[in-house]
Design an enzyme around this catalytic site. Structure first.
Site, PDB file in Angstrom:
ATOM      1  N   HIS A  37      37.782  29.504  30.526  1.00 53.74           N
ATOM      2  CA  HIS A  37      38.119  28.364  29.664  1.00 53.74           C
ATOM      3  C   HIS A  37      39.632  28.197  29.567  1.00 53.74           C
ATOM      4  CE1 HIS A  37      34.181  29.754  27.752  1.00 53.74           C
ATOM      5  NE2 HIS A  37      33.907  28.519  28.108  1.00 53.74           N
ATOM      6  N   GLN A 151      26.748  20.832  37.435  1.00 56.40           N
ATOM      7  CA  GLN A 151      27.188  20.086  36.254  1.00 56.40           C
ATOM      8  C   GLN A 151      28.341  19.135  36.609  1.00 56.40           C
ATOM      9  OE1 GLN A 151      27.589  21.875  32.179  1.00 56.40           O
ATOM     10  NE2 GLN A 151      29.735  21.985  32.722  1.00 56.40           N
TER      11      GLN A 151
END
Ligand code: AMP
Length: 261
Positions: A37, A151
């Site tokens: 992240h 995704q």
């Protein structure tokens, strides 16, 4: 760093940024932040005037038997990491759906097969929440990890098909020093399971070096690996994509295959 919990407050802030023409970089996450992240966040920080991170464990992308309830939510640590990374705004709503919410976004090409088969409804939930977040944050650029390759394809197609004015940036997978792709779910693994997960990651790397039939080679190797249950191995978009279960933990990974010729 601002922390916003309501949809209305988020929209008020993004309207201000839009009026003054700011470049807004957006990193949607489910929290339990790790170096993967943070790599997305640092990229956004380098490229955009305003950086928004959302932290929201989206219930519509979890199946009824999946890990929604036990998904890690280390909120204080996440906020501290965002602050240290120079994030301008964290959007951390308690809920994004009204009780009578009845609208969903469905992409019908890239969301078929692989995780779309193993996790029915998953990409519908992802598509819906990502479009909602785009409408709340109005980012100029949005950053996604290539670790979730399917995704990325689904969201790219939605952005194209529904004319969403955002530029998507796919960021390469960040791995631990032992080769395992970083994931919030890695913390579920016992030390024994982690050893198996590392072997899985190594086999994926080895598979990409095979001259031909990489998927069949990897499938064969993974079936021999005790303590691991294969979900799928498939080649899609020039990538060798794989999902496995190690104990109760589902892990996905993918690696680009060298182009032939
Ligand atoms: P998540 O919190 O799991 O929904 O992930 C939020 C974003 O971080 C998604 O775009 C993921 O693809 C990305 N991400 C998660 N793990 C990694 C990783 N190891 N390397 C790069 N990006 C990642």
């Amino acid at each position: 760093m601002k922390v916003i919990g309501s949809m209305a407050a988020m929209q008020r802030q993004s309207a201000i940024w839009m009026r003054s023409g700011e470049v807004v970089g957006f990193v949607p996450t489910m929290g339990a932040l790790h170096e993967g992240h943070l790599t997305l966040i640092r990229r956004a920080r380098a490229e955009c005037r305003c950086v928004v991170v959302s932290i929201y464990v989206n219930p519509t992308q979890f199946g009824p038997k999946e890990d929604l309830a036990r998904y890690p939510r280390p909120r204080h640590r996440d906020l501290a990491l965002c602050r240290a990374a120079g994030v301008d705004l964290v959007f951390a709503p308690a809920n994004l759906y009204l009780p009578d919410h009845s609208t969903f976004v469905e992409e019908n090409h890239f969301s078929q097969g692989r995780c779309g088969t193993s996790r029915p409804g998953h990409f519908r939930g992802v598509a819906t929440v990502v479009l909602k977040l785009f409408n709340l944050v109005h980012p100029t650029r949005a950053y996604f990890g290539q670790k979730d390759a399917q995704q990325v394809d689904v969201i790219r197609r939605i952005v194209r098909d529904l004319n969403v004015p955002v530029k998507l940036i796919a960021v390469p997978t960040v791995r631990d020093s032992d080769g395992l792709a970083l994931s919030s779910r890695n913390r579920y693994l016992s030390p024994e399971e982690r050893t198996i997960a590392v072997k899985f990651a190594r086999l994926l790397q080895e598979a990409t070096k095979q001259k031909a039939n990489q998927a069949a080679w990897l499938r064969r190797q993974l079936k021999r690996l005790a303590g691991l249950r294969l979900d799928y191995v498939e080649i899609a978009g020039g990538r060798l994509c794989v999902a496995v279960w190690v104990g109760k933990t589902r892990l996905i990974d993918n690696e680009r295959l060298p182009s032939s010729g």
